[in-house]
Design a protein around this motif. Structure first.
Motif, short mmCIF file in Angstrom:
data_model
loop_
_atom_site.label_atom_id
_atom_site.label_comp_id
_atom_site.label_asym_id
_atom_site.label_seq_id
_atom_site.Cartn_x
_atom_site.Cartn_y
_atom_site.Cartn_z
N ILE A 224 5.48 38.42 -5.43
CA ILE A 224 5.12 36.99 -5.53
C ILE A 224 4.24 36.78 -6.76
CG2 ILE A 224 3.78 35.13 -4.47
CD1 ILE A 224 4.75 36.20 -1.73
N THR A 225 3.33 37.71 -6.99
CA THR A 225 2.44 37.64 -8.16
C THR A 225 3.24 37.77 -9.45
OG1 THR A 225 0.68 38.64 -6.84
CG2 THR A 225 0.34 38.56 -9.21
N GLU A 226 4.20 38.70 -9.47
CA GLU A 226 5.04 38.86 -10.67
C GLU A 226 5.87 37.59 -10.90
OE1 GLU A 226 7.41 42.20 -13.11
OE2 GLU A 226 5.88 42.61 -11.63
N ALA A 227 6.32 36.97 -9.81
CA ALA A 227 7.06 35.72 -9.93
C ALA A 227 6.16 34.61 -10.49
CB ALA A 227 7.62 35.31 -8.58
N LEU A 228 4.88 34.63 -10.08
CA LEU A 228 3.92 33.65 -10.59
C LEU A 228 3.77 33.79 -12.10
CD1 LEU A 228 1.82 31.44 -10.04
CD2 LEU A 228 0.14 33.25 -9.61
N PHE A 229 3.79 35.01 -12.60
CA PHE A 229 3.75 35.25 -14.05
C PHE A 229 4.91 34.53 -14.74
CE2 PHE A 229 5.79 37.98 -17.32
CZ PHE A 229 4.86 37.84 -18.34
N VAL A 230 6.11 34.66 -14.17
CA VAL A 230 7.30 34.01 -14.75
C VAL A 230 7.16 32.50 -14.70
CG1 VAL A 230 9.80 33.67 -14.48
CG2 VAL A 230 8.82 35.96 -14.19
N SER A 242 10.08 26.51 -9.31
CA SER A 242 9.23 26.82 -8.16
C SER A 242 8.96 28.31 -8.09
CB SER A 242 9.94 26.37 -6.87
OG SER A 242 11.10 27.16 -6.67
N ILE A 243 8.08 28.70 -7.18
CA ILE A 243 7.80 30.12 -7.00
C ILE A 243 9.05 30.85 -6.51
CG2 ILE A 243 6.99 30.01 -4.60
CD1 ILE A 243 5.37 32.10 -7.40
N LEU A 244 9.90 30.17 -5.74
CA LEU A 244 11.16 30.78 -5.31
C LEU A 244 12.08 31.00 -6.51
CD1 LEU A 244 12.11 29.00 -1.93
CD2 LEU A 244 11.30 31.34 -2.28
N GLY A 245 12.06 30.04 -7.43
CA GLY A 245 12.83 30.22 -8.67
C GLY A 245 12.31 31.39 -9.47
N LEU A 277 17.73 32.05 -15.28
CA LEU A 277 17.17 30.71 -15.54
C LEU A 277 18.27 29.67 -15.72
CD1 LEU A 277 14.21 31.70 -17.89
CD2 LEU A 277 14.05 30.81 -15.56
N SER A 278 19.39 30.05 -16.35
CA SER A 278 20.48 29.08 -16.51
C SER A 278 21.11 28.77 -15.16
CB SER A 278 21.52 29.60 -17.49
OG SER A 278 22.08 30.82 -17.06
N THR A 279 21.09 29.73 -14.24
CA THR A 279 21.57 29.47 -12.88
C THR A 279 20.68 28.44 -12.19
OG1 THR A 279 22.41 31.75 -12.73
CG2 THR A 279 22.11 30.57 -10.66
N LEU A 280 19.41 28.40 -12.61
CA LEU A 280 18.46 27.42 -12.06
C LEU A 280 18.50 26.11 -12.86
CD1 LEU A 280 15.41 29.81 -11.50
CD2 LEU A 280 16.99 28.96 -9.76
N SER A 281 19.59 25.92 -13.63
CA SER A 281 19.84 24.68 -14.40
C SER A 281 18.90 24.50 -15.58
CB SER A 281 19.77 23.44 -13.47
OG SER A 281 20.70 23.56 -12.41
N VAL A 282 18.40 25.61 -16.12
CA VAL A 282 17.56 25.56 -17.32
C VAL A 282 18.47 25.70 -18.55
CG1 VAL A 282 15.70 26.70 -18.60
CG2 VAL A 282 15.58 26.55 -16.10
N ASP A 283 18.21 24.90 -19.56
CA ASP A 283 18.96 24.99 -20.82
C ASP A 283 18.89 26.42 -21.35
OD1 ASP A 283 20.08 23.66 -23.41
OD2 ASP A 283 18.32 24.79 -24.08
N LYS A 284 20.03 26.96 -21.81
CA LYS A 284 20.10 28.38 -22.20
C LYS A 284 19.19 28.71 -23.39
CE LYS A 284 24.51 29.78 -20.26
NZ LYS A 284 25.82 30.42 -20.51
#
Length: 328
Positions: A224-230, A242-245, A277-284
Motif C-alpha cells: 500500500i505504501t509503495e502504491a502511495l509512492f506511485v 486512487s490508491i487502488l489504481g 496507467l493507460s488501462t486506467l485511462s491515462v494518456d500514454k
C-alpha cells in the motif's frame, strides 16, 4: 562471470532494448518532453520519503520472517536488504537475492541456505498479497481479459510453490528417507541432506501462525505504501489515480520483473508502467512521463541507499561481484 554468461547478459540487454522500443513507439516524444515541464517537482519530495520508508517496512517484515530462525534487532537486516536490491540493479542475471542471502547468512550468523529460504518466503508473500489485492481491484474496476488471465495463472503458480515449500517443511523426514534409497553417492546424499535441513530451517515461519500473520500484515502495508509512492508521483505529473489504481500499477510493473532484462529492469518497467496507467485511462504520453520518473527516482534511491550500506558494512564493490560469482 561476464565471459561465462556473455550471451545471457547480451540477451538481457537486447530484451531491454526491444521493450524500450515497444514503449517509445506508442509515445509522442516531442509531446512527452513538453509534459516534463509541467511536472510539480516539489511534490516528488514526499514521494521520495515514502519510497525510502518502504525499505524500512521490508526490513521490519524480514525481521519477523527471520524470527523463528534467529532473534535479531528489528533493523539489523536493513543494510543487507538494501544491498540485495542494489546488487540486482548493477549485477546481471538477477543474483541480488542470492548475494543478499550470502551476506545475511554471514553477518547475522545463520546458514546461507536458511537465509535463502526466508527470502523465498518473502517473495511468495509478495505474490500472495498481489493476488489478494488484485481480486479486490477486479471487483470494482474492469480490465482487459488477458491481464486477468495472466495474473490468475501467476497467482496459482505461486500458491503451488508455497504449498510445495510447506510440504517440504512438514514432510522433510520422509523426503530424506526417500533420498537415502536413491542410487546416488554418499557425498551427494550428504550435501543434499545438509542443504535440505538448513533450507527447511528458513521455512520455520510457516509453522508459526502469529508470526505468519504479522508478516502478512507488514506485506500489505508495504505494498500500500509503495502504491502511495506511485499515486504521489502521478499527482506530480497531473494524473489523479486512487490508491487502488496505484496498487494495480505496482502489481503490473511487478509482473514485468519476471521478464529477463538488463540490470535495472530497463524496458520492462517502462512498458508495464505505461500499460497499467493507460488501462486506467491515462494518456500514454503522460503515463510514460510518470513511469519514467517513478523508475528514475527508485534507481536514485536504491543506488544512494545501496552505496551508503556498502560503505557502512565495509563490503566493497569487488566483494559484490565475488559474491555473485560464488552464488552462481
Amino acid at each position: 562471470m561476464f565471459k561465462k554468461h556473455f550471451f545471457k547478459i547480451l540477451a538481457g540487454i537486447c530484451v531491454s532494448i526491444i521493450l524500450i522500443w515497444l514503449t517509445l513507439r506508442q509515445i509522442d516524444i516531442k509531446k512527452s518532453f513538453e509534459l516534463i515541464a509541467g511536472v510539480k517537482y516539489f511534490v516528488l519530495i514526499p514521494a521520495i520519503l515514502v519510497y525510502v520508508f518502504t525499505y524500512i517496512l521490508r526490513s521490519v517484515r524480514y525481521y519477523y520472517i527471520l524470527l523463528p530462525l534467529k532473534k535479531t534487532k528489528v533493523l539489523d537486516n536493513f543494510p543487507y536488504t538494501i544491498i540485495g536490491f542494489f546488487a540486482n540493479n548493477i549485477i546481471p542475471l538477477r543474483l541480488g537475492e542470492l548475494i543478499r542471502a550470502k551476506i545475511t547468512g554471514e553477518r547475522l550468523h545463520v546458514s546461507r541456505s536458511s537465509a535463502l529460504a526466508t527470502i523465498v518466503i518473502e517473495r511468495l508473500f509478495d505474490v500472495i498479497i498481489f493476488g489478494l489485492f488484485f481480486f479486490l481491484i477486479v471487483t470494482v474496476m474492469s480490465f482487459p481479459e488477458f491481464i486477468k488471465k495472466s495474473f490468475y495463472i501467476l497467482t496459482f503458480v505461486f500458491f503451488i510453490c508455497l504449498s510445495t515449500l510447506y510440504i517440504m517443511l512438514t514432510h522433510k523426514n520422509k523426503a530424506l528417507k526417500v533420498l537415502s534409497k536413491m542410487p546416488i553417492s554418499s557425498v551427494v546424499e550428504s550435501l543434499i541432506t545438509v542443504f535440505l535441513n538448513r533450507f527447511t530451517g528458513g521455512l520455520a515461519v510457516l509453522k508459526k501462525p502469529s508470526i505468519l500473520i504479522k508478516s502478512f500484515i507488514f506485506s500489505g502495508i508495504l505494498w500500500i505504501t509503495e502504491a502511495l509512492f506511485v499515486v504521489i508521483v502521478a499527482y506530480a505529473c497531473g494524473i489523479h489515480i486512487s490508491i487502488l489504481g496505484g496498487i494495480f500499477t505496482v502489481i503490473i510493473v511487478g509482473m514485468g520483473g519476471i521478464i529477463p532484462t538488463a540490470p535495472g529492469y530497463f524496458g520492462a518497467f517502462e512498458l508495464m508502467g505505461v500499460l497499467a496507467l493507460s488501462t486506467l485511462s491515462v494518456d500514454k504520453d503522460l503515463a510514460f512521463i510518470c513511469t519514467a520518473i517513478c523508475h528514475f527516482l527508485q534507481l536514485v534511491i536504491i543506488f544512494t541507499l545501496g552505496g551508503l550500506c556498502v560503505l557502512k558494512t565495509k563490503i566493497t564493490f569487488s566483494d559484490l561481484f565475488k559474491f555473485a560469482k560464488d552464488s552462481e
